[in-house]
Motif scaffolding. Structure first.
Motif, PDB file in Angstrom:
ATOM      1  N   PRO A  41       0.822  -1.216   0.000  1.00 47.88           N
ATOM      2  CA  PRO A  41       0.000   0.000   0.000  1.00 47.88           C
ATOM      3  C   PRO A  41       0.854   1.262   0.000  1.00 47.88           C
ATOM      4  CG  PRO A  41       0.016  -0.992   2.170  1.00 47.88           C
ATOM      5  CD  PRO A  41       0.738  -1.933   1.271  1.00 47.88           C
ATOM      6  N   GLN A  42       0.277   2.344  -0.551  1.00 47.28           N
ATOM      7  CA  GLN A  42       0.967   3.641  -0.530  1.00 47.28           C
ATOM      8  C   GLN A  42       1.089   4.137   0.901  1.00 47.28           C
ATOM      9  OE1 GLN A  42      -1.528   6.016  -3.076  1.00 47.28           O
ATOM     10  NE2 GLN A  42      -0.050   5.881  -4.745  1.00 47.28           N
ATOM     11  N   VAL A  43      -0.022   4.148   1.606  1.00 49.53           N
ATOM     12  CA  VAL A  43      -0.061   4.594   2.997  1.00 49.53           C
ATOM     13  C   VAL A  43      -0.798   3.522   3.789  1.00 49.53           C
ATOM     14  CG1 VAL A  43      -0.795   6.426   4.558  1.00 49.53           C
ATOM     15  CG2 VAL A  43      -0.184   6.987   2.213  1.00 49.53           C
ATOM     16  N   THR A  44      -0.223   3.103   4.913  1.00 45.26           N
ATOM     17  CA  THR A  44      -0.821   1.986   5.656  1.00 45.26           C
ATOM     18  C   THR A  44      -1.971   2.411   6.569  1.00 45.26           C
ATOM     19  OG1 THR A  44       0.777   2.215   7.448  1.00 45.26           O
ATOM     20  CG2 THR A  44       1.313   0.687   5.656  1.00 45.26           C
ATOM     21  N   HIS A  45      -1.954   3.644   7.065  1.00 44.33           N
ATOM     22  CA  HIS A  45      -2.957   4.111   8.035  1.00 44.33           C
ATOM     23  C   HIS A  45      -3.026   3.170   9.231  1.00 44.33           C
ATOM     24  CE1 HIS A  45      -4.350   7.165   5.257  1.00 44.33           C
ATOM     25  NE2 HIS A  45      -4.509   6.238   4.334  1.00 44.33           N
ATOM     26  N   LEU A  46      -1.871   2.715   9.687  1.00 44.82           N
ATOM     27  CA  LEU A  46      -1.830   1.692  10.722  1.00 44.82           C
ATOM     28  C   LEU A  46      -2.379   2.188  12.058  1.00 44.82           C
ATOM     29  CD1 LEU A  46      -1.077  -1.212  11.018  1.00 44.82           C
ATOM     30  CD2 LEU A  46       1.226  -0.536  11.648  1.00 44.82           C
ATOM     31  N   LYS A  47      -2.122   3.439  12.418  1.00 44.13           N
ATOM     32  CA  LYS A  47      -2.646   3.958  13.691  1.00 44.13           C
ATOM     33  C   LYS A  47      -4.174   3.952  13.699  1.00 44.13           C
ATOM     34  CE  LYS A  47       1.294   6.797  14.925  1.00 44.13           C
ATOM     35  NZ  LYS A  47       1.799   8.146  15.168  1.00 44.13           N
ATOM     36  N   ARG A  48      -4.776   4.368  12.580  1.00 48.19           N
ATOM     37  CA  ARG A  48      -6.237   4.360  12.481  1.00 48.19           C
ATOM     38  C   ARG A  48      -6.783   2.940  12.576  1.00 48.19           C
ATOM     39  NH1 ARG A  48      -7.820   7.883   7.317  1.00 48.19           N
ATOM     40  NH2 ARG A  48      -6.434   9.607   7.769  1.00 48.19           N
ATOM     41  N   LYS A  49      -6.102   2.014  11.924  1.00 51.20           N
ATOM     42  CA  LYS A  49      -6.563   0.629  11.921  1.00 51.20           C
ATOM     43  C   LYS A  49      -6.420   0.004  13.302  1.00 51.20           C
ATOM     44  CE  LYS A  49      -5.739   0.030   7.038  1.00 51.20           C
ATOM     45  NZ  LYS A  49      -5.069  -0.706   5.981  1.00 51.20           N
ATOM     46  N   LEU A  50      -5.362   0.328  14.021  1.00 54.23           N
ATOM     47  CA  LEU A  50      -5.201  -0.191  15.377  1.00 54.23           C
ATOM     48  C   LEU A  50      -6.264   0.386  16.307  1.00 54.23           C
ATOM     49  CD1 LEU A  50      -1.312  -0.157  15.779  1.00 54.23           C
ATOM     50  CD2 LEU A  50      -2.797  -2.124  15.381  1.00 54.23           C
ATOM     51  N   LEU A  51      -6.575   1.662  16.148  1.00 54.90           N
ATOM     52  CA  LEU A  51      -7.628   2.280  16.954  1.00 54.90           C
ATOM     53  C   LEU A  51      -8.993   1.672  16.625  1.00 54.90           C
ATOM     54  CD1 LEU A  51      -8.487   4.434  18.997  1.00 54.90           C
ATOM     55  CD2 LEU A  51      -8.739   6.011  17.083  1.00 54.90           C
ATOM     56  N   ALA A  52      -9.280   1.489  15.338  1.00 48.77           N
ATOM     57  CA  ALA A  52     -10.552   0.878  14.941  1.00 48.77           C
ATOM     58  C   ALA A  52     -10.648  -0.549  15.466  1.00 48.77           C
ATOM     59  CB  ALA A  52     -10.697   0.890  13.420  1.00 48.77           C
ATOM     60  N   THR A  53      -9.545  -1.286  15.388  1.00 41.44           N
ATOM     61  CA  THR A  53      -9.523  -2.657  15.900  1.00 41.44           C
ATOM     62  C   THR A  53      -9.818  -2.686  17.385  1.00 41.44           C
ATOM     63  OG1 THR A  53      -7.942  -3.342  14.222  1.00 41.44           O
ATOM     64  CG2 THR A  53      -8.068  -4.696  16.191  1.00 41.44           C
ATOM     65  N   THR A  54      -9.194  -1.793  18.136  1.00 43.32           N
ATOM     66  CA  THR A  54      -9.400  -1.746  19.581  1.00 43.32           C
ATOM     67  C   THR A  54     -10.844  -1.399  19.922  1.00 43.32           C
ATOM     68  OG1 THR A  54      -7.090  -1.128  19.874  1.00 43.32           O
ATOM     69  CG2 THR A  54      -8.571  -0.696  21.716  1.00 43.32           C
ATOM     70  N   LEU A  55     -11.418  -0.427  19.224  1.00 46.58           N
ATOM     71  CA  LEU A  55     -12.799  -0.021  19.507  1.00 46.58           C
ATOM     72  C   LEU A  55     -13.806  -1.111  19.135  1.00 46.58           C
ATOM     73  CD1 LEU A  55     -12.681   3.704  18.340  1.00 46.58           C
ATOM     74  CD2 LEU A  55     -12.645   2.826  20.683  1.00 46.58           C
ATOM     75  N   ILE A  56     -13.633  -1.716  17.968  1.00 42.60           N
ATOM     76  CA  ILE A  56     -14.547  -2.785  17.546  1.00 42.60           C
ATOM     77  C   ILE A  56     -14.453  -3.962  18.504  1.00 42.60           C
ATOM     78  CG2 ILE A  56     -14.965  -4.494  15.726  1.00 42.60           C
ATOM     79  CD1 ILE A  56     -14.056  -2.285  13.734  1.00 42.60           C
ATOM     80  N   THR A  57     -13.219  -4.325  18.891  1.00 41.67           N
ATOM     81  CA  THR A  57     -13.043  -5.447  19.805  1.00 41.67           C
ATOM     82  C   THR A  57     -13.651  -5.143  21.160  1.00 41.67           C
ATOM     83  OG1 THR A  57     -10.997  -6.040  18.688  1.00 41.67           O
ATOM     84  CG2 THR A  57     -11.340  -6.966  20.873  1.00 41.67           C
ATOM     85  N   PHE A  58     -13.511  -3.910  21.629  1.00 43.12           N
ATOM     86  CA  PHE A  58     -14.086  -3.542  22.919  1.00 43.12           C
ATOM     87  C   PHE A  58     -15.598  -3.689  22.898  1.00 43.12           C
ATOM     88  CE2 PHE A  58     -15.659  -0.521  26.105  1.00 43.12           C
ATOM     89  CZ  PHE A  58     -15.019  -1.028  27.221  1.00 43.12           C
ATOM     90  N   VAL A  59     -16.229  -3.288  21.795  1.00 43.80           N
ATOM     91  CA  VAL A  59     -17.684  -3.415  21.681  1.00 43.80           C
ATOM     92  C   VAL A  59     -18.090  -4.893  21.658  1.00 43.80           C
ATOM     93  CG1 VAL A  59     -19.650  -3.017  20.138  1.00 43.80           C
ATOM     94  CG2 VAL A  59     -18.026  -1.176  20.586  1.00 43.80           C
ATOM     95  N   LEU A  60     -17.406  -5.692  20.837  1.00 42.61           N
ATOM     96  CA  LEU A  60     -17.734  -7.124  20.761  1.00 42.61           C
ATOM     97  C   LEU A  60     -17.491  -7.818  22.096  1.00 42.61           C
ATOM     98  CD1 LEU A  60     -16.222  -8.014  17.278  1.00 42.61           C
ATOM     99  CD2 LEU A  60     -18.638  -7.752  17.872  1.00 42.61           C
ATOM    100  N   TRP A  61     -16.389  -7.496  22.732  1.00 39.75           N
ATOM    101  CA  TRP A  61     -16.053  -8.086  24.026  1.00 39.75           C
ATOM    102  C   TRP A  61     -17.080  -7.657  25.084  1.00 39.75           C
ATOM    103  CZ3 TRP A  61     -14.150  -5.810  28.621  1.00 39.75           C
ATOM    104  CH2 TRP A  61     -13.632  -6.706  29.551  1.00 39.75           C
ATOM    105  N   GLY A  62     -17.483  -6.391  25.041  1.00 40.15           N
ATOM    106  CA  GLY A  62     -18.492  -5.895  25.977  1.00 40.15           C
ATOM    107  C   GLY A  62     -19.828  -6.600  25.812  1.00 40.15           C
ATOM    108  N   ILE A  63     -20.217  -6.872  24.567  1.00 46.10           N
ATOM    109  CA  ILE A  63     -21.452  -7.618  24.322  1.00 46.10           C
ATOM    110  C   ILE A  63     -21.332  -9.020  24.904  1.00 46.10           C
ATOM    111  CG2 ILE A  63     -22.866  -8.667  22.501  1.00 46.10           C
ATOM    112  CD1 ILE A  63     -22.253  -6.144  20.807  1.00 46.10           C
ATOM    113  N   GLY A  64     -20.178  -9.645  24.707  1.00 48.92           N
ATOM    114  CA  GLY A  64     -19.964 -10.983  25.263  1.00 48.92           C
ATOM    115  C   GLY A  64     -20.011 -10.998  26.775  1.00 48.92           C
TER     116      GLY A  64
END
Length: 82
Positions: A41-64
């Motif tokens: 990729p030209q630009v990885t946007h890794l910080k955004r992806k790590l933040l999105a991963t953390t937020l999505i996982t927190f929501v899924l984990w919270g539901i569980g």
């Protein structure tokens, strides 16, 4: 579920979500320099992806956790539901 088990479940879900999020917004380089992978990729946007991963996982984990605490849902119950 004890707190150590819930942390391990969070970590496993985080890695699964990370691999689902990594392809988001990937744009290949039009003319890569010699020696560079044309699929990189030209630009990885890794910080955004790590933040999105953390937020999505927190929501899924919270539901569980909610289902476990309020309804008594567990993985062994899902196993016996066949």
């Amino acid at each position: 579920m004890n707190w150590i088990g819930s942390i391990f479940i969070y970590i496993v879900v985080w890695w699964v979500v990370l691999f689902a999020v990594l392809p988001w917004g990937v744009r290949r380089q039009e003319n890569p320099e010699p020696g560079h992978d044309p699929g990189a990729p030209q630009v990885t946007h890794l910080k955004r992806k790590l933040l999105a991963t953390t937020l999505i996982t927190f929501v899924l984990w919270g539901i569980g956790v909610f289902l476990f605490l309020h309804y008594g849902l567990s993985l062994t119950m899902l196993e016996h539901a066949r």
